[in-house]
Design a protein around this motif. Structure first.
Motif, PDB file in Angstrom:
ATOM      1  N   GLU A   1       0.838  -1.213   0.000  1.00 49.50           N
ATOM      2  CA  GLU A   1       0.000   0.000   0.000  1.00 49.50           C
ATOM      3  C   GLU A   1       0.873   1.264   0.000  1.00 49.50           C
ATOM      4  O   GLU A   1       0.577   2.224  -0.691  1.00 49.50           O
TER       5      GLU A   1
ATOM      6  N   LYS B   1       2.131   2.226  -3.363  1.00 44.22           N
ATOM      7  CA  LYS B   1       1.183   2.968  -4.218  1.00 44.22           C
ATOM      8  C   LYS B   1       1.362   4.469  -4.012  1.00 44.22           C
ATOM      9  O   LYS B   1       1.324   5.247  -4.958  1.00 44.22           O
TER      10      LYS B   1
ATOM     11  N   LEU C   1      -0.983   7.074   3.741  1.00 38.42           N
ATOM     12  CA  LEU C   1      -2.051   6.263   3.148  1.00 38.42           C
ATOM     13  C   LEU C   1      -3.350   7.056   2.944  1.00 38.42           C
ATOM     14  O   LEU C   1      -4.386   6.457   2.642  1.00 38.42           O
TER      15      LEU C   1
ATOM     16  N   TRP D   1      -6.730   6.126   1.012  1.00 41.82           N
ATOM     17  CA  TRP D   1      -6.816   4.666   0.796  1.00 41.82           C
ATOM     18  C   TRP D   1      -8.288   4.247   0.859  1.00 41.82           C
ATOM     19  O   TRP D   1      -9.025   4.696   1.740  1.00 41.82           O
TER      20      TRP D   1
ATOM     21  N   VAL E   1      -3.967   6.605  -3.597  1.00 39.13           N
ATOM     22  CA  VAL E   1      -3.384   6.539  -2.249  1.00 39.13           C
ATOM     23  C   VAL E   1      -2.301   7.613  -2.122  1.00 39.13           C
ATOM     24  O   VAL E   1      -1.450   7.754  -3.006  1.00 39.13           O
TER      25      VAL E   1
ATOM     26  N   VAL F   1      -5.230   0.245   7.699  1.00 38.93           N
ATOM     27  CA  VAL F   1      -5.111   0.954   6.401  1.00 38.93           C
ATOM     28  C   VAL F   1      -6.389   1.714   6.099  1.00 38.93           C
ATOM     29  O   VAL F   1      -6.351   2.841   5.589  1.00 38.93           O
TER      30      VAL F   1
END
Ligand code: COA
Length: 532
Positions: free
Chosen positions: A32, A35, A76, A79, A85, A488
């Motif tokens: 993540e 990204k 993040l 997200w 993101v 997240v």
């Protein structure tokens, strides 16, 4: 010294199991974070480079002191939303010429660096960090302004961005805008409201209306440079304090501006001879069980966070499901509150309220380590006054004025999240471990409560209850709540400042404590009425 002992056996099967669960979650987290690092993706990054421009992260890297750490915040953000993101903005705390500053940088590779609703929330959080900790704010600007399709979500609340800039200035907190590209319409007020401005030659475009808009409004023919170029603003309008010949020159000028701020921390400074913990920080991987229903001893965490693993516990025999005590972290004194058995009872709540008052009397910052399922429910506990005792703890947390740091290690459910200084209680910084979960209650409990309510409602109407449908709904609700409890997801909504590797916790907290000490640390002398 009171050195904490350890029962962790890094060679044992339990440790290996916990480690494996944590490492699996960290691998998911890495994907993540990647990204966010990718910005707008290879196509847009390449186009940006071909124009001879640096990326947002490269600009930050050039700006901060060589080899100094950059504590990135909210990486993040966005997200789980329709937006990329990272929310087209990089924010964090970095050191410029020895001065800790909040730095923000638009990412022009993501939809022209336009601000979507998450960009706005992330930028406002960065402003809050600057204001709360009295940190100079440096904005590296290159943005297409408001993300036009989502303008309804940002236009009205977005005014706070410019309000914050002038309030920071009024509070004596310096603001610097370095304009690398587009900064038009509302964006023009970023340099417009900043104490110091740097504009890059032939790149900066700072105007209220570009050539097409001017043509539409007044019929006047004008080009970008004459409306808002760096040279015009440096020689004619006076908006640019500094004319930079290129991006590197702009960063150099920004560093000189910060060097000349003569910024001084009020102190107290840290103890320079801070000892590292006696146990390896690496072992923080193996403490939290994969299944949060299994309790763990937070002293094992404290032993790996605080200087010399030296911890003087307060009231260890009373309210033992909350561990409280005094320590130092990277040379700064801290009071620690850590959930030990998950549930908060009356005794724990009263102990917390007393401990928080002590920290305020001594001007000592507080660290909250979360692993709580909330306050105890049930007849005996209600009759014993759990509401008023929980309220006492929440009162103390809400009115405490020493800086608070929160780390969600495991569960952070119900009002326990509030009592342990959850996001709404404005800790200066709040970070989560990948093992954390936060919601009004656990997914099974929540689904079960909904099912009981639905069953009672059907009975009241004299209707039969469909057991198969109930089971299906319960499973669906459980899944939804589980997904919404994950770090997240919560980090995407800016409910924390980031999800961190447990091994980095001491470093992250040390950076936070250092940043916090740019503002005076003063405890509260008054609280709301304590219901006794
Ligand atoms: N809102 C939504 N999307 C935007 C946007 C905005 N304000 N600005 C740019 N984008 C999108 C573009 O549509 C494009 O999408 P696509 O690649 O899917 O076609 C992408 O972001 C990149 O934009 P592009 O114009 O190719 O990038 P550029 O680097 O050449 O130019 C700008 C960037 C910001 C100068 C230019 O896009 C622009 O002028 N945007 C409008 C600015 C504006 O008037 N904003 C309102 C101010 S309140």
């Amino acid at each position: 010294m009171t050195v904490l002992p350890t029962r962790i056996d890094p060679a044992g099967p339990e440790y290996a199991e916990h480690c494996a669960a944590m490492l699996a979650k960290l691998a998911e987290l890495d994907a993540e974070h990647a990204k966010a690092l990718a910005g707008g993706g290879p196509k847009y990054v390449e186009r940006h480079r071909k124009r001879g421009k640096l990326t947002a992260r490269e600009r930050i890297e050039l700006l901060v002191d060589p080899d100094s750490p950059f504590l990135e915040l909210s990486p993040l953000a966005a997200w789980g939303s329709e937006f990329p993101v990272g929310a087209a903005l990089v924010t964090g705390i970095g050191v410029i010429e020895g001065v800790e500053c909040v730095i923000t940088a638009n990412d022009p590779t993501v939809r022209g660096g336009a601000s979507n609703p998450w960009t706005l929330r992330k930028a406002l959080r960065a402003n809050e960090v600057a204001l709360g900790n009295r940190l100079p704010l440096v904005n590296l600007v290159e943005s297409g302004g408001a993300d036009l399709p989502s303008q309804k979500e940002i236009f009205i609340p977005g005014g706070a961005l410019f309000r914050d800039l002038t309030r920071l200035s009024a509070a004596g907190i310096p603001t610097v805008a370095v304009v690398f590209g587009n900064s038009t319409a509302g964006g023009a007020y970023v340099p417009g409201m900043s104490d110091h401005t740097v504009l890059v030659k032939e790149r900066a475009k700072v105007f209220l209306g570009g050539p097409p808009l001017v043509k539409m409004a007044t019929g006047e023919e004008a080009d970008d440079e004459s409306l808002g170029g760096a040279e015009m603003h440096a020689r004619t309008s006076g908006l640019a304090d500094h004319f930079a010949v290129d991006e590197v020159d702009a960063v150099r000028l920004a560093r000189r501006i910060v060097a000349r701020l003569d910024h001084r921390k009020p102190g107290p400074g840290p103890d320079r001879f801070a000892e590292p913990p006696k146990y390896a920080e690496e072992e923080l991987l193996g403490i939290v069980p994969g299944d949060l229903k299994v309790p763990f001893d937070p002293r094992e965490v404290i032993a790996r966070l605080v200087d010399g693993s030296d911890f003087d516990e307060f009231k260890p025999l009373y309210g033992s499901s909350l561990c409280t005590g005094w320590a130092r972290l990277h040379g700064y004194p801290v009071g620690v509150l850590a959930n030990a058995q998950g549930v908060l009872f009356s005794a724990e709540s009263q102990k917390a309220a007393q401990f928080i008052q002590l920290a305020n009397q001594r001007n000592t910052p507080l660290l909250f380590l979360h692993n709580t399922t909330g306050y105890m429910v049930g007849k005996d506990y209600e009759q014993g006054g759990i509401i008023k005792h929980g309220a006492m703890m929440i009162n103390a947390v809400a009115n405490s004025t020493v800086p608070h740091l929160s780390v969600l290690m495991g569960a952070s459910y119900g009002a326990g999240h509030y009592g342990m200084c959850g996001r709404a209680y404005e800790p200066r910084f709040l970070f989560s471990w990948p093992s954390a979960k936060s919601a009004v209650m656990g997914p099974q409990q929540l689904a079960g409560v909904l099912s009981i309510v639905a069953r009672q409602s059907a009975a009241a109407k004299g209707q039969p209850y469909d057991e198969d449908a109930d089971a299906a709904i319960r499973a669906m609700v459980e899944q939804q709540i589980e997904a919404e409890s994950l770090p997240v997801f919560l980090s995407g909504r800016l409910y924390d400042d980031g999800v961190i590797d447990p091994r980095d916790t001491r470093t992250v907290l040390g950076l936070c404590l250092s940043a916090i000490h740019n503002a005076p640390v003063e405890g509260a002398r008054g609280y709301g009425v304590f219901r006794l």
